[in-house]
Design an enzyme around this catalytic site. Sequence first.
Site, mmCIF file in Angstrom:
data_model
loop_
_atom_site.group_PDB
_atom_site.id
_atom_site.type_symbol
_atom_site.label_atom_id
_atom_site.label_comp_id
_atom_site.label_asym_id
_atom_site.label_seq_id
_atom_site.Cartn_x
_atom_site.Cartn_y
_atom_site.Cartn_z
ATOM 1 N N HIS B 389 -27.261 -8.759 -5.251
ATOM 2 C CA HIS B 389 -28.171 -8.274 -4.213
ATOM 3 C C HIS B 389 -28.148 -9.139 -2.956
ATOM 4 O O HIS B 389 -28.678 -8.753 -1.913
ATOM 5 C CB HIS B 389 -29.604 -8.202 -4.760
ATOM 6 N N ARG B 390 -27.543 -10.298 -3.040
ATOM 7 C CA ARG B 390 -27.577 -11.193 -1.880
ATOM 8 C C ARG B 390 -26.834 -10.577 -0.691
ATOM 9 O O ARG B 390 -27.411 -10.498 0.404
ATOM 10 C CB ARG B 390 -27.000 -12.570 -2.240
#
Lengths: 730, 416
Positions: B389-390
């Site tokens: 998700h970064r």
Amino acid sequence: MPKSKTLTLEAPWVEIESTQKDWDEAEPELLKTMLAQLHIIRAFEETALEFASQKLVNGPLHSSIGQEGGAVGSIINLTAQDQINGSHRGHHQFLAKTLGFVSPNGIDPNSDFSPEIRTLLKRTLAEICGLAEGFCGGRGGSMHLQWKESGSLGTNAIVGGAVPFAAGFAWSNKHAKTDAVSVTYFGDGAINIGSVLETFNLAAAWKLPICFFIENNQYAVSTTAEESTGEPRLSARGPGFKIASWRVDGMDPLAVYLAMEQALAHMRAGKGPTLIEADVYRYFHQNGPFPGSAFGYRDKAEEAAWKERDPITMLETQLIRRKLMSAAEVSKLKVRSQAVMTDISDELLEENPDQVGTKRFKSNLWPDPQLIDAGIRGDLSEFDEIKYKEAQDFHGKTVSKKFINVVADVMLRRMETDDSIVVMGEDIHKLNGGPRGATKGLKQAFPDRVLGTPISEAAFTGLAGGLALDGRYRPVAELMYADFIWVAADQIFNQISKARHMFGGKHDMPLVIRIKIGTNTGYGSQHSMDPAGIMNTSPGLRIAAPSTPLDYIGMMNSALLCNDPVVMLEHDSDLYKISGEVPESDMDFYIPIGTAAIKRTGAAVTILTYLSMVHKSLEAVEISGVDAEVIDLRWLDAASIDWNCIGESIRKTNNVLIVEQGSRSTSYGGWLSDEIQRRYFDWLDSPVQRVSGSESAPSVSFVLESAALADTAKVVEALVTNYRSEKGVS
Amino acid sequence: MAHLLRMPGVSADAEEVIFLEWSVSPGTTIADGDSIALVETEKANLDIISDQAAVLWRSLIDPGAVVKIGEPIAILIGLDEKISDEAALLKSLGLTGAVSAAPATSTPPSAPLVTEVKSTFATNNGNGERIFSSPIARKLAKENNIAVENIVGTGPNQRIVRADVERSILSSPSNSEVKATQNGSAVTKTNTYTDIPHSGMRRAVARALSASKQQAPHFYLNTTCRVDALLALRKSINEDGSVKVSINDFIFKAVVKALVDVPEMNVIWMDDCVRRFDSVDVAVAIGSTRGLVTPVIRSAENLSLTQISNQIQDFAKRANEGNLKQTEIEGGSFCVSNLGMYGVESFSAILNPPQVGILAVGAAINEPVVVAGAVEIANTIKMTLSVDHRPVDGVMAAQWLQRFKTLIENPALILA
């Protein structure tokens, strides 16, 4: 043209000479005892010089030969209650005082010397030679001779260093309402040093019964008085301070006696200090068995001229003239004096088998090297009966008080219960409790035990040291800023902290020095030192650093019971203003010397800190999220630090962060870190880390001062950088 | 000129290797470019190649030993060099007193020459380079009979700290009274359990995936793809006979194409930036006989279905042999993991660092689907996309998965 008016000094300044009439009228017993003392001292000094020439004396031996007349003439009329101290050249004064002490009714020059005299001479020579039998167990040697009971409170190797202490003896004598006096001996070299002049001023201001006795032997090593000062008539110093002053020929023991008689009358009548300058001559060089002329700073003719006026010859001539003694008796006295010293030498020495024809000390006479550190400080047995209490013991029965008010309250309470406590410092008696209120109410309650001092840190700190050594009073000296320890450095570090050990480790030095730390007040580089690290360089001092009002009460009570010098570190801007819970009614509890306090338990790292950084470290721990154990060290000196508490914590966390506020350069943590790595090496998981201020001393500018001091943010940074990945991170 | 041959660095993150075998025996002349020895890293087997012509005078390491990077492994001498004073030579190389000399051309010494240089709890790795370890770490290691040389340090300067030793204690066989051995090959059998020491590959998998799960915030998207068309296409291709392609080859190719079409997914997370790649490098997870490996097919956007198929087969073969190169198993932005052949219908995979996504492919199954209001039987595969998700948000990942699904369900597009 302006009008001029000639001003005059109010204190008398006179020169005393003995007359034929004085010699005729002098008591026979006085003159005979004088001669006996002079011969004994001369024979002693010749033996000591002989020892020195045979390299039996470790270190310099400052002979008093030629100067005995001044010492004997001035001391022979003192009582056992009168006290003296002196300089590096002090054998003759020490012997004159102690001979008077063991033979209070005089010495018969025609009889054998008493066993007490023989013992005295032997113990004195043993001390000079560094032998166990000496008065200080061999620790003092030639320059630090002390026999407290006799009123000989210590010669001194720091030029002028002993003088402030003598003012303390004098204050004690005066406050105890006795007519005893103190006499402090020093030379023409010491007349120009600050501590001496500061003490002149303080003694005159407080009208202390002290005699400043200058043995002007014409040379400070090789430098003459004429080279050193614009007014080589050294007794001229006195009247400027309003000290009654005398000048006298020190080669004439009767003249000195007469001058001292006048000075004693002045002092015993409560008229304040006196000064006597006695012109004398040391026949030998500064130290060792050679004449000064051998070193080229004076000639043999000058030496011969002074020897013509030898005090022994003068006294013998008068005694024979008055038919009080025969020439034969006089020579017998000399022989007997030399014989007693030969006997004593034989008792101390044996043939040296390693070098034929030389002597050495009998091996059983040396002090035990195992005891080298014994008696640096007391054994705290004064706390044997004390029941200790800590903050948790007052649970529920506390009120909130400001730190600064507690400082004054606990001192007020102790002064109520202990008449011996004497408080001194600059402005402490005015401004409603001094500049910060730390002595509020004391002057009103105890006007004669609360002393506002002149700005003379050396003089009043040394005076406090003299009170402590005398032992009748328990001084509390306030240094307005920590940096002033340097101003009083000789008195704090060379005199007060060394006195107990150096003089044999037997006598107490009960004294409290309250030191205010000025960081975060904008006072700049010369007022912003945390002195903990510096104080800890001096064994003998105990260092207390309370971080809460309650701790201050308990720790000050312990400091005021302790028989060692205790430095109480106080923090002006960071702590005086804070409030904390203190017992509702109990101001009499003690917190044990040598106990730290765990302020927060944790697993990741042990923070060792003190004073206001305790609070800032606790704050930093919460911000950083690192599960640190925070230990308030409380007692910082090498002898009082709580290794049990520290060790237990390190074995648990395996990491150490030392947090101090002040400059890295003068800091305390270096010593602590060194101890920790040696004591707990196998328990460490990372290097001992430190938070401290900058290398430089803090500056005045607000931003520069902030940058120079450690604060919460710097502790947070250290915690996050070093211990974030350790166990226990939230 | 006689000199020490030291273990060269073989990859950026390997600090030690397992020494598999000598390619040459003592006394052998080696040419520039010859293989001297074979070693195993945590991820691959490597040849140690000579960069000079020399004679292998003496070997210092036995096969099976764990060798630190930089540690001496052999003494090489010049082609015509004669060694007259062996002791002096060893001394000049710093090997004094540690020698049970075995002359050249004889069989290799049974014990490595440098054994005695390393004490059990040495603070020195045998060639004078200090192993950093904290005092409490050394104390703990000693108490638990663990050699600090065998522990990987995670403190500053790779210092071995207390936590490292504690991990080592937990994972070492020392509890069952067997000392940790240098080559880690001892299997410890007790009455109640068997401890199988970690292989380098086991450690590597454990370390990489633990780090991934801890550091990369995963999210998961599920979809079901209808693969009737794909199966039909595969059948027609394979019927041709010249090549055989698998469902997985199609899926891999579709992944590559979807990454070309949605370049926002062809990224990885860096400390200071999100890196977007110009080429499409995709890894394939291979459960080899030696453990999990994820070799990367580079610039896969330029490869045909057949080329991809061949490449994957080659990887699988070499993975079983332990012959993947270090460079082949590094990097990539995406990974395909397929457990469908074991009947697994769906699963969620852990990202393989530094990759941004991993597609977990289930088995093709028959199930009822509703098409235009009517139920019919269809072949479907359940796909689970794990995403870091970064660098990537959910919508972007969803768009990618949508594109991928379109490609799978319209397989002609994959080949277009």
